[in-house]
Design an enzyme around this catalytic site. Structure first.
Site, PDB file in Angstrom:
ATOM      1  N   CYS A 275       0.816  -1.219   0.000  1.00 20.63           N
ATOM      2  CA  CYS A 275       0.000   0.000   0.000  1.00 20.63           C
ATOM      3  C   CYS A 275       0.850   1.269   0.000  1.00 20.63           C
ATOM      4  CB  CYS A 275      -0.949   0.019   1.195  1.00 20.63           C
ATOM      5  SG  CYS A 275      -1.541  -1.586   1.743  1.00 20.63           S
ATOM      6  N   ARG A 304       6.718 -11.255   5.647  1.00 22.00           N
ATOM      7  CA  ARG A 304       6.143 -11.118   6.984  1.00 22.00           C
ATOM      8  C   ARG A 304       6.783 -12.160   7.896  1.00 22.00           C
ATOM      9  NH1 ARG A 304      -0.286 -10.260   5.321  1.00 22.00           N
ATOM     10  NH2 ARG A 304       0.115  -8.481   3.954  1.00 22.00           N
ATOM     11  N   GLN A 322       1.819 -11.124  -3.651  1.00 19.68           N
ATOM     12  CA  GLN A 322       0.409 -10.759  -3.666  1.00 19.68           C
ATOM     13  C   GLN A 322      -0.045 -10.295  -5.047  1.00 19.68           C
ATOM     14  OE1 GLN A 322      -1.723  -8.939  -0.293  1.00 19.68           O
ATOM     15  NE2 GLN A 322       0.288  -8.231   0.369  1.00 19.68           N
ATOM     16  N   ASP A 324      -1.847  -7.862  -5.949  1.00 22.58           N
ATOM     17  CA  ASP A 324      -2.329  -6.678  -5.257  1.00 22.58           C
ATOM     18  C   ASP A 324      -2.725  -5.586  -6.234  1.00 22.58           C
ATOM     19  OD1 ASP A 324      -2.987  -5.374  -2.976  1.00 22.58           O
ATOM     20  OD2 ASP A 324      -0.955  -4.783  -2.428  1.00 22.58           O
ATOM     21  N   HIS A 326      -4.457  -1.234  -6.057  1.00 21.52           N
ATOM     22  CA  HIS A 326      -5.069  -0.130  -5.326  1.00 21.52           C
ATOM     23  C   HIS A 326      -5.787   0.764  -6.319  1.00 21.52           C
ATOM     24  CE1 HIS A 326      -2.003  -1.617  -2.544  1.00 21.52           C
ATOM     25  NE2 HIS A 326      -2.882  -1.278  -1.624  1.00 21.52           N
ATOM     26  N   LYS A 410     -13.527  -4.318   5.270  1.00 18.95           N
ATOM     27  CA  LYS A 410     -13.226  -5.019   4.022  1.00 18.95           C
ATOM     28  C   LYS A 410     -14.226  -6.139   3.767  1.00 18.95           C
ATOM     29  CE  LYS A 410      -9.891  -8.045   6.393  1.00 18.95           C
ATOM     30  NZ  LYS A 410      -8.637  -8.796   6.282  1.00 18.95           N
ATOM     31  N   HIS A 456      -8.386  -1.223  -1.687  1.00 18.71           N
ATOM     32  CA  HIS A 456      -7.308  -2.213  -1.724  1.00 18.71           C
ATOM     33  C   HIS A 456      -7.957  -3.539  -2.129  1.00 18.71           C
ATOM     34  CE1 HIS A 456      -4.697   0.165   1.256  1.00 18.71           C
ATOM     35  NE2 HIS A 456      -5.885   0.755   1.331  1.00 18.71           N
TER      36      HIS A 456
END
Length: 591
Positions: A275, A304, A322, A324, A326, A410, A456
């Site tokens: 992000c 992580r 990911q 991912d 945005h 979410k 997201h």
């Protein structure tokens, strides 16, 4: 799969069976000292210190036989309350029990007797050991005392217990099914990925065939995203600590991040999510409302620090990628963009045959606000907005408190695998928080500066976890378009020049059609090569004999089928090309 912690009857029975196991171990190993024997989701375990003795596979049967003797004795399980002083005296030679007793208050300590064995325990338990007769010891492993690697390694034995033999047998069959579906076993059989402690736990490495699947998944989702107007970027795997302090991740997520690296007066961390990088890309230039929505996508490498006990192949690692994105939108665009994300999720699930899923609206826990960005008005606005959008587009969902991201509510789409507990694959989060933290803006139709809203979203979630899920759902029997090797050509006799030449011609024709094909002309019997192809889940096994050479045909067997089909070479090439192009799932056989 049954969860032993959620069923009170099974929980009590399995806790009692843990005591039966401890009693049997004490008979066989008089020096044994016991830490804890709790019920967990998959059954029960007990952590034991056996001194110099080590439990091996063959010892499990010995313990099982002794447990059966204990059960057959029919001793009653009797609860007693004792004082702290009595408990300390009773377990004076067991440092692990003394450690537990030290944290207990006087006047409410309970022990349970069953024949010649007494254990410290809160209970409850069944009335008689004979009720624990339908059990099975599943596996054994090492476990550090109190989960601390600085402490002594104890020995942990897992087991399950059921009220009836039928229930136990059904559960054991499920466990066998789970073994066959375990993506770690499939990955090893198909030579897809590996892990090695020298590289690091939780850091899987994709081998050529596994990376082929990974790339196909990447290409699949990127193609879908491009058609929807996504712009793909590439950003670094590290960022400064200040970047994550700005985003709020440092305050709310630091314990899940790798520790900072100090270089030239700056602190850097491996990024746990993308992000902040995407916020900075948006902030790189000025925007008008006419430019929005802006959809920034990335297949991003994230890190992580998961605890070692939670690591599981490529399903849960310390490094993952990911899918991912945005989406930077105006408030008026939230509904349309959220709807498009949901449609993309459901279309993707349709392509992969995923039907067993449910939608969850994940909200903040108002009783535990420390976990979240501190702005009640923002949270109320965001939760109401997301709820209104989901209601207006007709999504059926349940609400779960305390599952929101720290910056906003979410939608989680949770799938139920064939074996195991529900997992989240896809998510779409509504965020009013981070755009404000990064001072993001756009100029509205009145020429005034406004703050955008961010969605997201992750469709495949992490590619690694999605790949693990698909491997387990299909038992590795992937559709042809996704299989790392789509066809394997095997001459009946590998020492015949004519057969080898025609086999190579088939390979050349398939390679020219962009089919992933291998030639197996090893000096092994055909049956051996066929069996190996079955283990490796190759969709099409082509056998080349003299008839095929003379007729310019191919004889093929689909994975999971016993019948052989014969087609002209050109016809077969067109058939497999079409199957790959259409991403057909017609020939998936989960046997």
């Amino acid at each position: 799969m049954v969860n032993f912690k959620e069923d009170e009857q099974l929980k009590t029975l399995n806790h009692s069976c843990a005591h039966v196991m401890a009693q049997a171990i004490k008979h066989l190993y008089p020096q044994a000292k016991f830490w804890v024997g709790p019920v967990v989701a998959e059954g029960f375990y007990y952590d034991i210190d056996l001194g110099d003795d080590v439990i091996r596979d063959e010892d499990i049967e010995k313990i099982t036989k002794e447990m059966k003797k204990v059960v057959k004795s029919g001793k009653k399980i009797i609860r007693r309350e004792v004082s702290k002083e009595e408990a300390l005296e009773m377990f004076a030679d067991d440092p692990y029990k003394l450690d537990l007793i030290a944290d207990l208050e006087d006047g409410n300590i309970t022990v349970y007797d069953q024949g010649d064995f007494t254990d410290l325990c809160r209970g409850p338990h069944v009335d008689n050991v004979k009720l624990c007769k339908h059990f099975k010891l599943i596996r054994h492993s090492g476990a550090y005392w109190k989960g601390d690697s600085k402490n002594k390694m104890l020995q942990r034995i897992y087991g399950v217990c059921f009220p009836t033999a039928e229930e136990l047998e059904a559960h054991l069959q499920l466990l066998e099914e789970a073994k066959e579906r375990d993506h770690r076993k499939i990955g090893k059989d198909m030579n897809l990925f590996m892990v090695d402690d020298l590289v690091g736990r939780g850091l899987p490495m994709f081998l050529p065939k596994g990376y082929t699947i990974w790339q196909e998944l990447e290409n699949y989702i990127k193609e879908k995203e491009r058609k929807l107007g996504y712009l793909h970027v590439m950003t670094p795997c590290v960022g400064t600590v200040n970047l994550y302090k700005t985003s709020g991740h440092w305050d709310h997520y630091k314990e899940n991040m790798f520790p900072p690296m100090e270089m030239e007066g700056e602190s850097f961390v491996l990024r746990p999510m993308n992000c902040p990088h995407h916020m900075m890309i948006y902030a790189n230039r000025r925007h008008s409302y006419k430019n929005l929505p802006i959809r920034i996508g990335e297949i991003a490498h994230d890190f992580r620090y998961e605890s070692s006990g939670t690591l599981k192949g490529i399903e849960r690692g310390r490094h993952f990628c990911q899918n991912d994105a945005h989406l930077f939108v105006t408030p008026e665009q939230i509904k349309d963009e959220f709807t498009k994300v949901v449609e993309l999720i459901f279309n993707t699930y349709k392509d992969f045959g995923i039907t067993n899923y449910r939608c969850v609206l994940s909200l903040r826990d108002p009783e535990n606000k420390e976990k979240y960005h501190d702005d009640d008005e923002m949270w109320n606005t965001a939760e109401d907005a997301l709820r209104d959008v989901m209601n207006s587009i007709g999504i059926e969902y349940t609400e779960e408190i305390g599952e929101a991201a720290f910056y906003g509510p979410k939608l989680d789409v949770n799938v139920q695998p064939a074996i195991g507990n529900e997992i989240t694959l896809s998510t779409c989060q509504l965020d009013f928080c981070l755009p404000a933290k990064f001072n993001l803006s756009y100029i509205d139709s009145n020429g005034e500066k406004q703050t955008p809203v961010v969605l997201h979203r992750a469709i495949l979630g992490s590619l690694d976890r999605f790949m693990a899920y698909i491997l387990e759902e299909t038992k590795g029997n992937l559709p042809t378009w996704l299989a790392p090797v789509q066809a394997r050509v095997m001459p009946v006799k590998t020492d015949d020049e004519g057969l080898n030449a025609y086999a190579q011609e088939i390979v050349d024709a398939l390679e020219a059609a962009d089919v992933r094909v291998e030639l197996d002309d090893r000096a092994e019997k055909l049956g051996y090569r066929m069996r190996e192809g079955q283990v490796e889940k190759v969709p099409y096994l082509l056998v080349v004999g003299f008839n095929e050479k003379d007729d310019r045909t191919v004889s093929f067997r689909l994975h999971g089928e016993k019948e052989t089909t014969v087609l002209p070479l050109d016809t077969f090439v067109e058939k497999i090309k079409a199957e790959i192009k259409e991403k057909s799932r017609e020939h998936i056989h989960v046997n």
